[in-house]
Scaffold this motif. Structure first.
Motif, PDB file in Angstrom:
ATOM      1  N   ARG A 760      39.088  18.798  40.798  1.00  0.00           N
ATOM      2  CA  ARG A 760      40.559  18.480  40.502  1.00  0.00           C
ATOM      3  C   ARG A 760      40.742  17.839  39.083  1.00  0.00           C
ATOM      4  NH1 ARG A 760      43.556  14.353  44.004  1.00  0.00           N
ATOM      5  NH2 ARG A 760      43.017  12.865  42.430  1.00  0.00           N
ATOM      6  N   LEU A 761      39.881  16.816  38.903  1.00  0.00           N
ATOM      7  CA  LEU A 761      39.898  16.163  37.607  1.00  0.00           C
ATOM      8  C   LEU A 761      39.733  17.130  36.579  1.00  0.00           C
ATOM      9  CD1 LEU A 761      39.595  13.542  35.902  1.00  0.00           C
ATOM     10  CD2 LEU A 761      37.142  13.703  36.480  1.00  0.00           C
ATOM     11  N   VAL A 762      38.585  17.710  36.583  1.00  0.00           N
ATOM     12  CA  VAL A 762      38.236  18.668  35.591  1.00  0.00           C
ATOM     13  C   VAL A 762      39.348  19.756  35.564  1.00  0.00           C
ATOM     14  CG1 VAL A 762      36.572  20.627  34.519  1.00  0.00           C
ATOM     15  CG2 VAL A 762      35.684  18.454  35.736  1.00  0.00           C
ATOM     16  N   LYS A 763      39.899  20.430  36.489  1.00  0.00           N
ATOM     17  CA  LYS A 763      41.173  21.411  36.347  1.00  0.00           C
ATOM     18  C   LYS A 763      42.310  20.615  35.508  1.00  0.00           C
ATOM     19  CE  LYS A 763      39.918  24.362  39.983  1.00  0.00           C
ATOM     20  NZ  LYS A 763      40.487  25.015  41.486  1.00  0.00           N
ATOM     21  N   SER A 764      42.697  19.469  36.201  1.00  0.00           N
ATOM     22  CA  SER A 764      43.771  18.993  35.469  1.00  0.00           C
ATOM     23  C   SER A 764      43.715  18.548  34.133  1.00  0.00           C
ATOM     24  CB  SER A 764      44.012  17.613  36.376  1.00  0.00           C
ATOM     25  OG  SER A 764      45.039  16.937  35.784  1.00  0.00           O
ATOM     26  N   VAL A 765      42.596  18.311  33.616  1.00  0.00           N
ATOM     27  CA  VAL A 765      42.471  17.831  32.408  1.00  0.00           C
ATOM     28  C   VAL A 765      42.335  19.176  31.228  1.00  0.00           C
ATOM     29  CG1 VAL A 765      40.639  16.851  30.663  1.00  0.00           C
ATOM     30  CG2 VAL A 765      40.984  15.743  32.463  1.00  0.00           C
ATOM     31  N   LEU A 766      41.765  20.119  31.889  1.00  0.00           N
ATOM     32  CA  LEU A 766      41.623  21.257  31.155  1.00  0.00           C
ATOM     33  C   LEU A 766      42.909  21.960  31.222  1.00  0.00           C
ATOM     34  CD1 LEU A 766      37.922  22.593  31.701  1.00  0.00           C
ATOM     35  CD2 LEU A 766      38.935  21.469  29.857  1.00  0.00           C
ATOM     36  N   LEU A 767      43.741  22.180  31.999  1.00  0.00           N
ATOM     37  CA  LEU A 767      44.961  22.607  32.270  1.00  0.00           C
ATOM     38  C   LEU A 767      45.896  21.848  31.130  1.00  0.00           C
ATOM     39  CD1 LEU A 767      45.335  23.414  35.919  1.00  0.00           C
ATOM     40  CD2 LEU A 767      45.317  25.167  34.113  1.00  0.00           C
ATOM     41  N   GLN A 768      45.930  20.856  31.192  1.00  0.00           N
ATOM     42  CA  GLN A 768      46.616  19.737  30.228  1.00  0.00           C
ATOM     43  C   GLN A 768      46.169  20.341  28.743  1.00  0.00           C
ATOM     44  OE1 GLN A 768      47.119  15.689  30.752  1.00  0.00           O
ATOM     45  NE2 GLN A 768      46.660  15.637  32.752  1.00  0.00           N
ATOM     46  N   GLN A 769      45.080  20.576  28.563  1.00  0.00           N
ATOM     47  CA  GLN A 769      44.599  20.814  27.370  1.00  0.00           C
ATOM     48  C   GLN A 769      45.149  22.394  26.834  1.00  0.00           C
ATOM     49  OE1 GLN A 769      42.931  18.985  24.848  1.00  0.00           O
ATOM     50  NE2 GLN A 769      43.364  17.567  26.535  1.00  0.00           N
ATOM     51  N   THR A 770      45.643  23.004  27.835  1.00  0.00           N
ATOM     52  CA  THR A 770      46.453  24.320  27.258  1.00  0.00           C
ATOM     53  C   THR A 770      47.835  24.059  26.999  1.00  0.00           C
ATOM     54  OG1 THR A 770      47.188  24.798  29.544  1.00  0.00           O
ATOM     55  CG2 THR A 770      44.938  25.295  29.197  1.00  0.00           C
ATOM     56  N   GLN A 771      48.142  22.928  26.843  1.00  0.00           N
ATOM     57  CA  GLN A 771      49.698  22.679  26.488  1.00  0.00           C
ATOM     58  C   GLN A 771      49.644  21.738  25.158  1.00  0.00           C
ATOM     59  OE1 GLN A 771      51.972  23.718  28.489  1.00  0.00           O
ATOM     60  NE2 GLN A 771      50.308  24.527  29.810  1.00  0.00           N
ATOM     61  N   LEU A 773      50.959  19.165  24.355  1.00  0.00           N
ATOM     62  CA  LEU A 773      50.744  17.819  24.507  1.00  0.00           C
ATOM     63  C   LEU A 773      50.206  17.434  26.033  1.00  0.00           C
ATOM     64  CD1 LEU A 773      54.209  16.103  22.909  1.00  0.00           C
ATOM     65  CD2 LEU A 773      51.947  16.499  21.689  1.00  0.00           C
ATOM     66  N   ASP A 774      49.459  16.513  25.976  1.00  0.00           N
ATOM     67  CA  ASP A 774      48.966  15.969  27.447  1.00  0.00           C
ATOM     68  C   ASP A 774      49.880  15.276  28.114  1.00  0.00           C
ATOM     69  OD1 ASP A 774      48.406  13.656  26.694  1.00  0.00           O
ATOM     70  OD2 ASP A 774      46.235  13.817  26.520  1.00  0.00           O
ATOM     71  N   SER A 775      49.543  14.820  29.336  1.00  0.00           N
ATOM     72  CA  SER A 775      50.326  13.864  30.023  1.00  0.00           C
ATOM     73  C   SER A 775      50.943  12.771  29.484  1.00  0.00           C
ATOM     74  CB  SER A 775      49.667  13.570  31.539  1.00  0.00           C
ATOM     75  OG  SER A 775      48.433  12.959  31.481  1.00  0.00           O
ATOM     76  N   GLN A 776      49.860  12.032  28.529  1.00  0.00           N
ATOM     77  CA  GLN A 776      50.256  10.798  27.847  1.00  0.00           C
ATOM     78  C   GLN A 776      50.890  10.951  26.443  1.00  0.00           C
ATOM     79  OE1 GLN A 776      48.856   7.945  29.483  1.00  0.00           O
ATOM     80  NE2 GLN A 776      48.440   9.300  31.037  1.00  0.00           N
TER      81      GLN A 776
END
Length: 1107
Positions: A760-771, A773-776
């Motif tokens: 879940r962690l890896v998916k979350s990080v890599l999916l954010q990298q497709t946008q 800007l990330d969640s931060q």
């Protein structure tokens, strides 16, 4: 009325219970008012406003006699805001009235009684009485510490009188009380004068308990205190004694009783040696005692200052000074040794009980003692850490290993709660089969037993005898509060002077009942016992000390596995509130959560730092195994085989990958060993419990680690890209992908230490990298690579410095005299693009910009294009019309750039097929059979799903979305005229020397082969958005383009026909790539013989190298 009958009627037990609870609430309200008035941001605004300064000064000067009529000028501010003042100060005013009423009830309750206290016999009665005295004293002390008490009281009364025409009825008494307690100790000692005998007797009843509890670590060690292994034969024997409730009574409570008791009733200190000994022992225990929360008094200073005002107490003052010196010199070391002993003793106790939870039954008293002793030492350290005395050994007041003591305290509590059924089963049988029988025998042997006492004792026996094991097995809830209250009533009845039955004469009855009371608490009030023995809620009010203790634990590697104890302690903080002061609950709840979250985040940050450091080390090791580093190894092996010259002595031999794992001595600790050890300790802390509750909030410790890993892993991935905006340098995608894979594989080892969902962690990080800007809100590698590809690779491709190479599925550099910054094939090969697979790189903005420029050119030349569309089959007219199109090169250049961008997108899309989930492909491909003519919306939805899975689509859904606003008739006209513009401009490409077709590359040297992609995808998207027939307009484009290209063949000697064959191939590529055109359509307007000859001539000129 006899004293016994009077005791029955006055309900002393009930009064004690109610007054103690009420007193605690009043005390907390006084503390809350002091806290509010000490904070400029929280105190009532009337006390700080400049307009109210005259009123405040006047009230302080004239309190309590405020003359409203004669001093209206000074009180004008109160007059203007009287309504607001009444509303704001009501709670303060009535809190002071609560103090007054509590004072009256407390003094009146005991004025007529002469009570007999024996702490080991009538323990509950003695404890309640002494608690009431200490609570009352603390309330008065807190009242005297509220600096604004006069202003709050008198200002409210002024506003009340101004609003209602008369003073509040309670104000005169309240004002008088506040004046009397300006010097609280003098007034308090006067009030307790009539109670001297009772108070002194109650305090002296501790002479058997306090000295035995106030022992040093060496004496504990000699007695093997809390050890279950000291006498193995007695391991199953129940732990009990004659003074069970006294064994876990807080030391600070006893010290408060002794210090404050002898301060209020001090006459016996000069006449009774036992009083002196007990008093001195308490004075030697420390420097401070607590009134409430973080409010303390310096016991030596307060006692000395008060005794200075009395005659005949010079010797006692000397005793105080001697005791103070003893505390400063010895106490720090004494309590340090106690904490060290308790750490080991409680650790041993935990290990045994964890292995054999059945021992919790007979050894429950040991657990309570262990918890109470630990709590006593922690509270002593907290009180004195805030005010460390001037001593030669200040390190005695610092304990970096406190985390371990707190941890095992929490673990003991957890064991008690987890095995509550074991405790219930054991103590139920104890109550029914021993206590009931022993109590019955004792009652039968009593000489005197009045009716009221007889009824109570008979009810004890009948209640206990009725218990059965089935009640525990059936999960029945037990409630023995009535029995315990009856026991308190019996103590009250038998502790009054001249009572018919004196409990002091029947110590066996008291012993059995005190033991029975403890056993009933193990049945129905385990949580209450744990609160009584291990409440550390005082830490909520010592933020600096609490945070310092945590930071000290963080610095000690051996303590890191125990750090979870600090967040767990935050769950105690709801125990310090009271329903009489609901205003502070929100603030305490927020403070509790802030502490808890801060500690967990710090533990998570440390763990995250270690995890990522391990990942970085592993990434470096994986990097050594990459193919790019094998050349040196191959060269070395080849030289060795050919027996070439060996390296010189000064030359450093490169170590092979894996040598870091070879060691001759296991005692040598590597950096990775240290990191894994630290990680094990920290993960053990986070993994101690799945969740716990702070107030009503469920806290899950591992989630804090995942949160930190998510934030920091994203930063690491961005850092690995090494993007330099100034020099346009960036890491190769394939290298970045290898790094991410190395980090990911290392992260999965975290599940060996901790129950976390790494996937879940890896998916979350890599999916954010497709946008973008990330969640931060930080940039992602999608943004960096998008910027780099647009500014670097694709910009050079638009200038033909880089060529799109369909045969190799990448971009390649053109031969150039200038040195190139990077090799295009290294940044666009399929394996490297695997990194970009999850990226939804949005090129729509650039495409739309270029398309807008093309539209402008079409609008500028609309009349000519309309005529060309009508006359494309008339060579003479076409020649004239073509000469009137001035910007053909610009249209082709912009369309070529669009084609390059779309070709790059197509490469990324094709690479997605290597990692797509095959289980879903069948259903997607079945949906892909939907015809665009049937339902365009459904078709686009399916195409969007297929595109995300890496399947090629006839219509690009992303392009359709980007130009969805082009639905008007005007836009439709511009769209098909743009195709006409491109078609009639194609012959110009033959003039460009770079327009020749390369067999090696499978395209043209100026990237005009990308026009095929641009024309097909743009036309399909635009006509879909406009709901027009795609095939019809592409046929029209094909006819116009064929007609204009055929004119190139009319004059072979013209310079503009130099690359004619290559342009013919471009027309063929357009048809070949289009899902809407076919070879049959091409042959109708363009002879196949020309294409065949063009392919032959182009391929003939190509040089083929055979390896």
């Amino acid at each position: 009325t006899t004293p016994g009958a009077m005791a029955y009627q006055q309900k002393l037990a009930e009064k004690l219970t109610v007054l103690n609870e009420r007193g605690r609430g009043v005390l907390i309200r006084m503390k809350h008012i002091k806290t509010v008035c000490s904070d400029p941001q929280l105190k009532p605004s009337f006390l700080t406003e400049k307009a109210m300064e005259p009123a405040v000064k006047y009230i302080n000067k004239k309190f309590p006699n405020i003359d409203l009529r004669g001093n209206i000028q000074n009180l004008s501010g109160v007059q203007k805001q009287k309504s607001e003042i009444l509303v704001a100060l009501t709670s303060y005013y009535y809190s002071f009235i609560d103090v007054m009423e509590f004072r009256v009830r407390q003094l009146r309750s005991w004025h007529f009684y002469l009570l007999k206290f024996v702490g080991t016999v009538n323990f509950d009665f003695t404890k309640s009485y002494l608690d009431l005295i200490v609570t009352y004293t603390s309330v008065i002390m807190m009242l005297s510490r509220i600096d604004d008490r006069k202003v709050l009281t008198a200002m409210y009364n002024c506003a009340h009188e101004m609003s209602n025409g008369n003073s509040d009825p309670s104000y005169p008494r309240l004002g008088q009380m506040i004046l009397e307690y300006d010097h609280p100790w003098k007034k308090l000692t006067e009030e307790f004068g009539p109670h001297t005998k009772s108070v002194t007797g109650a305090v002296l009843s501790l002479h058997m308990v306090y000295p035995r509890r106030n022992l040093g670590a060496e004496q504990w060690r000699s007695a093997q205190l809390l050890s279950l292994l000291s006498v193995p034969a007695d391991m199953l024997s129940p732990a009990c004694c004659e003074t069970m409730p006294c064994e876990y009574l807080p030391m600070e409570v006893m010290e408060r009783w002794i210090i404050l008791g002898f301060l209020l009733c001090h006459s016996s200190l000069n006449t009774n040696q036992a009083s002196q000994d007990l008093w001195k022992m308490a004075l030697r225990s420390g420097l401070y005692i607590t009134l409430i929360r973080d409010e303390t008094i310096n016991i030596h200073k307060v006692t000395e200052d008060y005794f200075d005002t009395l005659k005949g107490y010079s010797k006692r003052i000397a005793d105080i000074k001697e005791c103070r010196e003893h505390v400063i010199v010895n106490c720090g070391a004494i309590h340090k040794e106690k904490r060290q002993f308790l750490r080991n003793a409680i650790k041993e106790l935990c290990k045994i009980l964890e292995d054999e939870p059945g021992l919790l039954g007979p050894k429950a008293l040991y657990v309570c003692m262990a918890l109470a002793f630990s709590r006593d030492e922690v509270l002593w350290l907290v009180r004195h850490s805030e005010n460390v005395p001037k001593t030669k050994t200040p390190e005695d007041y610092i304990d970096s290993q406190l985390a371990e003591l707190l941890f095992y305290t929490e673990k003991l509590k957890t064991l008690m709660c987890r095995h509550s059924r074991v405790l219930q089963r054991y103590h139920l049988q104890y109550l029914a089969q021993f206590d009931a029988l022993a109590l019955n025998d004792t009652i039968q042997n009593m000489n005197v037993c009045p009716e009221e006492e007889s009824v109570l004792m008979t009810s004890f026996v009948s209640t206990l005898s009725a218990l059965t094991v089935k009640q525990v097995e059936n999960g029945e809830e037990f409630d023995f509060r009535a029995l315990r209250l009856d026991w308190l009533r019996l103590q009250a009845y038998t502790s009054v002077a001249k009572a018919p039955l004196c409990l002091k004469d029947y110590p066996d009855l008291a012993k059995i009942m005190n033991m029975t009371e403890f056993h009933t608490k193990m049945m129905d009030d385990i949580d209450g016992v744990l609160r009584e023995t291990s409440d550390l809620s005082i830490l909520c009010f010592y933020p600096r000390v609490f945070e310092k203790m945590f930071s000290q634990g963080c610095e000690d590697v051996l303590m890191q596995r125990y750090l979870i104890a600090f967040p767990l302690v935050c769950s105690h903080f709801n125990q310090c509130t009271h329903q009489m002061c609901p205003e502070e609950m929100d603030a305490i709840e927020k403070r509790s959560l802030r502490f808890c979250v801060t500690f967990l985040e710090e533990i998570a940050k440390q763990t995250c730092s270690i995890v990522l450091e391990i990942c970085a080390e592993q990434c470096n090791l994986d990097d050594q195994l990459l193919p790019k580093h094998c050349a040196h190894t191959i060269s070395t092996a080849r030289n060795k085989k050919q027996k070439k010259q060996v390296p010189k002595k000064g030359e450093v031999q490169r170590e092979k990958p894996g040598t870091e794992s070879m060691r001759k001595d296991r005692a040598v600790v590597t950096n990775m060993d240290k990191l894994h050890l630290t990680l094990t300790e920290l993960c053990s802390s986070l993994n101690y419990c799945n969740h716990f509750t702070v107030w009503d909030h469920v806290i899950i410790p591992p989630e804090y680690l995942l949160s930190q890993l998510e934030i920091n892993l994203a930063k690491v991935i961005v850092r690995m890209a090494n993007y330099n905006k100034a020099t346009h340098e960036i890491t190769r995608p394939s290298d970045l992908l290898a790094g991410i894979k190395a980090y990911t594989s290392s992260l999965y080892t975290l599940s060996r230490y901790l129950s976390v969902d790494v996937t879940r962690l890896v998916k979350s990080v890599l999916l954010q990298q497709t946008q973008p800007l990330d969640s931060q809100g930080d940039q992602t590698i999608t943004t960096l690579y998008t910027s780099w590809y647009l500014e670097g690779l694709l910009r050079q491709a638009s200038s033909a410095l880089i060529i799109h190479c369909p045969t190799m599925h990448c971009f390649v550099n053109q031969p150039n005299e200038n040195e190139t910054r990077f090799k295009a094939e290294e940044y666009s090969d399929v394996s490297g693009e695997n990194l970009l697979l999850p990226f939804t790189i949005s090129w729509s903005n650039n495409e739309q910009t270029l398309h807008t420029e093309c539209r402008k050119l079409v609008i500028d030349n609309m009349d000519v294009l309309v005529q060309i569309r009508s006359n494309f089959d008339k060579p003479e007219a076409m020649t004239n019309l073509q000469s009137r199109l001035p910007a053909s090169e610009n249209v082709l250049k912009r369309m070529t750039i669009i084609g390059v961008i779309l070709s790059f997108r197509a490469m990324i899309q094709a690479a997605l097929g290597d990692v797509r989930i095959n289980a879903f492909l069948g259903s997607i491909q079945e949906q892909d059979m939907i015809s665009p003519e049937t339902d365009i919306k459904a078709t686009l939805s399916v195409f969007e799903l297929a595109s995300a899975a890496g399947l090629s689509c006839d219509i690009d859904p992303a392009l359709v979305t980007a130009i969805a606003n082009m639905r008007t008739e005007e836009e439709y006209k511009l769209t098909y005229l743009l195709l006409i513009y491109v078609a009639v401009s194609l012959p110009i490409l033959a003039v460009d020397p770079n327009s020749y077709y390369s067999r090696e590359y499978g395209g043209h040297h100026n990237n005009i082969h990308c026009l095929a992609t641009a024309i097909n995808q743009l036309s399909a998207a635009m006509f879909t958005a406009q709901n027009k027939n795609i095939e019809q307009h592409l046929k029209e484009f094909l006819f116009v383009a064929s007609s204009t290209l055929l004119q190139l063949g009319q004059n072979v000697e013209r310079t503009d026909s130099k690359n004619r064959d290559s342009i013919y191939l471009l027309l063929h590529m357009i048809v070949e790539e289009s899902p809407f055109l076919s070879q049959d359509m091409l042959e109708k307007c363009f002879p196949y013989a020309l294409l065949r000859n063009a392919y032959r001539d182009v391929y003939k000129s190509s040089i083929i190298t055979l390896g």
